[in-house]
Design a protein around this motif. Structure first.
Motif, mmCIF file in Angstrom:
data_model
loop_
_atom_site.group_PDB
_atom_site.id
_atom_site.type_symbol
_atom_site.label_atom_id
_atom_site.label_comp_id
_atom_site.label_asym_id
_atom_site.label_seq_id
_atom_site.Cartn_x
_atom_site.Cartn_y
_atom_site.Cartn_z
ATOM 1 N N ILE A 102 -9.512 1.201 10.877
ATOM 2 C CA ILE A 102 -10.546 2.043 10.275
ATOM 3 C C ILE A 102 -9.732 3.017 9.393
ATOM 4 N N VAL A 103 -8.746 3.605 9.947
ATOM 5 C CA VAL A 103 -8.051 4.773 9.134
ATOM 6 C C VAL A 103 -7.408 3.917 7.840
ATOM 7 N N ILE A 104 -6.933 2.705 7.962
ATOM 8 C CA ILE A 104 -6.359 1.947 6.880
ATOM 9 C C ILE A 104 -7.616 1.696 5.677
ATOM 10 N N ALA A 105 -8.756 1.560 6.316
ATOM 11 C CA ALA A 105 -9.789 1.536 5.101
ATOM 12 C C ALA A 105 -9.961 2.748 4.726
ATOM 13 N N VAL A 106 -10.071 4.024 5.256
ATOM 14 C CA VAL A 106 -9.936 5.284 4.719
ATOM 15 C C VAL A 106 -8.943 5.640 3.685
ATOM 16 N N LEU A 107 -7.770 5.144 4.137
ATOM 17 C CA LEU A 107 -6.824 5.073 3.171
ATOM 18 C C LEU A 107 -7.187 4.527 1.592
ATOM 19 N N ILE B 138 0.836 -1.170 0.067
ATOM 20 C CA ILE B 138 0.105 -0.192 0.080
ATOM 21 C C ILE B 138 0.713 1.189 0.079
ATOM 22 N N LEU B 139 1.804 1.484 1.031
ATOM 23 C CA LEU B 139 2.470 2.715 0.990
ATOM 24 C C LEU B 139 3.445 2.974 0.058
ATOM 25 N N PRO B 140 3.765 2.211 -0.804
ATOM 26 C CA PRO B 140 4.636 2.586 -2.237
ATOM 27 C C PRO B 140 3.621 3.360 -3.036
ATOM 28 N N TYR B 141 2.568 3.669 -2.877
ATOM 29 C CA TYR B 141 1.470 4.503 -3.575
ATOM 30 C C TYR B 141 2.367 5.816 -4.042
ATOM 31 N N ASP B 142 3.134 6.206 -3.240
ATOM 32 C CA ASP B 142 3.919 7.665 -3.614
ATOM 33 C C ASP B 142 4.849 7.441 -4.709
ATOM 34 N N THR B 143 5.215 6.172 -5.059
ATOM 35 C CA THR B 143 6.020 5.986 -5.973
ATOM 36 C C THR B 143 5.764 6.548 -7.548
ATOM 37 N N ILE B 144 4.457 6.615 -7.805
ATOM 38 C CA ILE B 144 3.728 6.735 -8.960
ATOM 39 C C ILE B 144 3.197 8.096 -9.021
ATOM 40 N N LEU B 145 3.540 8.897 -7.850
ATOM 41 C CA LEU B 145 2.920 10.315 -7.891
ATOM 42 C C LEU B 145 3.383 11.140 -8.924
ATOM 43 N N SER C 242 -2.447 7.547 5.427
ATOM 44 C CA SER C 242 -1.059 6.630 5.285
ATOM 45 C C SER C 242 -0.157 6.846 6.330
ATOM 46 N N LEU C 243 -0.054 8.025 7.142
ATOM 47 C CA LEU C 243 0.898 8.082 7.996
ATOM 48 C C LEU C 243 0.591 7.968 9.467
ATOM 49 N N MET C 244 -0.706 8.073 9.517
ATOM 50 C CA MET C 244 -1.361 7.876 10.717
ATOM 51 C C MET C 244 -1.268 6.379 11.522
ATOM 52 N N PRO C 245 -1.459 5.231 10.555
ATOM 53 C CA PRO C 245 -1.289 3.898 11.024
ATOM 54 C C PRO C 245 0.088 3.753 11.232
ATOM 55 N N MET C 246 1.210 4.431 10.425
ATOM 56 C CA MET C 246 2.599 4.304 11.012
ATOM 57 C C MET C 246 2.673 4.943 12.269
ATOM 58 N N GLY D 84 0.490 15.849 2.736
ATOM 59 C CA GLY D 84 1.096 16.188 3.921
ATOM 60 C C GLY D 84 0.025 16.914 5.036
ATOM 61 N N LEU D 85 -0.832 17.813 4.179
ATOM 62 C CA LEU D 85 -1.807 18.304 4.905
ATOM 63 C C LEU D 85 -2.939 17.242 5.792
ATOM 64 N N GLY D 86 -3.202 16.279 4.983
ATOM 65 C CA GLY D 86 -3.943 15.157 5.673
ATOM 66 C C GLY D 86 -3.243 14.411 6.586
#
Length: 419
Positions: free
Chosen positions: A296-301, A241-248, A328-332, A271-273
């Motif tokens: 719940i937050v992972i599902a929101v992601l 999941i977290l590698p989504y930023d690779t394709i931004l 994305s960052l809150m779960p971590m 970053g605001l999120g």
């Protein structure tokens, strides 16, 4: 907001060493995000390849995977303050070399990737020392949770400011200036480290072989299933999941038909999120079921990734970029905070090294995977699949957490005789 509320929110700043650390890291983290954004943009501009974006992430983070366990042992054996002085100085030198390459206009992609590998090696020793050192900087142990929450907020604010500044600087002055600014930002964190007054470090009385200390760390994880399950969750999220930023960068340049500033703004909205996620996490009442909130937050992601992947207009996509950042960052943050609080002091460095292995090991492999898949089936379809998988992960781990009994795990130290 009342004065008492403000004092409560920022109570960790009562600790002089932590206040110094926070100020220095705040500046340095902004520079780090500027460099991270600029490296991705330079790689994509040179190659126009989503796969090479994955290779760039792999080059930086796979060395951390290979060496983080050793870094954790080093963190538990030696002064973390001295380790940070060395790693932060080395990171500054890496940024200077990267800036020199770009500013002299004599660079090829493999030189950039090599310097990314160097940074990955540095981070393998930096992360296991930096995270547990918060405990050493906070005198009142009741302030530790607050200090960790403020750390998360600081990183997320940097994630908001850094990419936006990077996008503007990239467009106006080029990548070399971004890397130069990052190099200068390390002066702040090095100054804060030199101004700290920490108790004299007492090395452990018994030093065992590295392999024995690693075995102690693994044995500790098997005895604390609540922590082990969380590390498993970090591993799965980091791979899929977290590698989504690779394709931004692909979304910025191809889908939204933008430029470097567009890429910076996308990352900043995320970053605001992330900041909103940090505030949400910090506002949870004492006794809240953090694991349930985590799922719940992972599902929101997942929902954010699905909707973002279906939109081709920049302005309409940004609210969902915020949603992705929130999830994305809150779960971590939740995972790391839980582990830091529940892990015993003499195991904290090694436990954090296993966290680093799960993150730095899976994220580069995931980046290669996402980059390769994106090259075959397009970036939007790849992100759509990631969103669906995130929701599946949330549902699956809800079953794991039902059998997890946080209050029953062993938190006693692992004694040498148990090896």
């Amino acid at each position: 907001m009342s004065t008492d509320k403000i004092n409560s929110t920022f109570r960790a700043f009562r600790n002089r060493n932590y206040a110094l650390f926070f100020c220095g890291q705040s500046v340095s983290q902004i520079g780090t995000w500027m460099q991270r954004t600029a490296v991705s943009w330079v790689i994509f501009s040179l190659t126009h390849s989503a796969f090479m974006l994955g290779v760039a992430v792999f080059a930086q983070q796979f060395p951390s995977f290979l060496l983080s366990l050793v870094g954790g042992v080093v963190s538990d054996r030696h002064s973390r303050h001295k380790i940070l002085l060395i790693t932060q100085t080395a990171s500054m030198i890496q940024a200077i070399l990267l800036a020199a390459l770009i500013l002299t206009n004599h660079y090829i992609i493999w030189e950039i990737l090599t310097l990314s590998v160097v940074l990955g090696i540095i981070n393998a020793f930096d992360v296991p020392a930096r995270q547990p050192m918060v405990h050493e900087m906070v005198n009142d142990k009741e302030d530790i949770a607050n200090a960790l929450a403020l750390n998360s907020a600081m990183v997320n604010i940097a994630r908001l400011v850094g990419p936006a500044l990077s996008g503007i600087v990239l467009q106006a002055f080029g990548a070399g200036i971004c890397f130069s600014i990052n190099a200068l930002s390390f002066i702040a964190v090095l100054t804060s480290l030199l101004l700290m007054k920490l108790p004299k470090f007492n090395p452990p009385a018994v030093k065992k072989k590295v392999i024995h200390e690693l075995a102690e760390g693994f044995q500790y994880l098997t005895q604390t299933p609540a922590i082990g399950i969380i590390i498993l969750l970090i591993t799965v999220m980091s791979l899929l999941i977290l590698p989504y930023d690779t394709i931004l960068p692909v979304f910025a340049k191809v889908i939204f038909k933008g430029n470097a500033a567009t890429f910076g703004y996308i990352t900043s909205f995320m970053g605001l999120g992330a900041i909103l996620g940090s505030l949400f996490f910090a506002s949870l009442k004492k006794g809240a079921n953090v694991r349930k909130v985590l799922l719940i937050v992972i599902a929101v992601l997942g929902i954010g990734l699905i909707i973002f992947s279906r939109i081709s207009q920049f302005a309409w996509a940004m609210p969902f970029a915020v949603l992705i950042g929130f999830g994305s960052l809150m779960p971590m943050t939740a995972c790391i905070t839980t582990i830091q609080i529940e892990a015993t002091p003499n195991m904290r460095g090694r436990v954090m090294s296993y966290v680093a292995v799960s993150y730095f090991g899976m994220l580069p492999l995931g980046s290669l995977l996402i980059g390769a898949i994106s090259q075959k089936i397009t970036a939007p379809l790849t992100m759509l699949c990631q969103g669906i998988i995130a929701i599946i992960i949330a549902v699956t781990f809800s079953g794991f957490f039902k059998t997890d009994k946080p209050g029953r795990q062993k938190t006693t130290d692992v004694m040498p005789s148990e090896i």
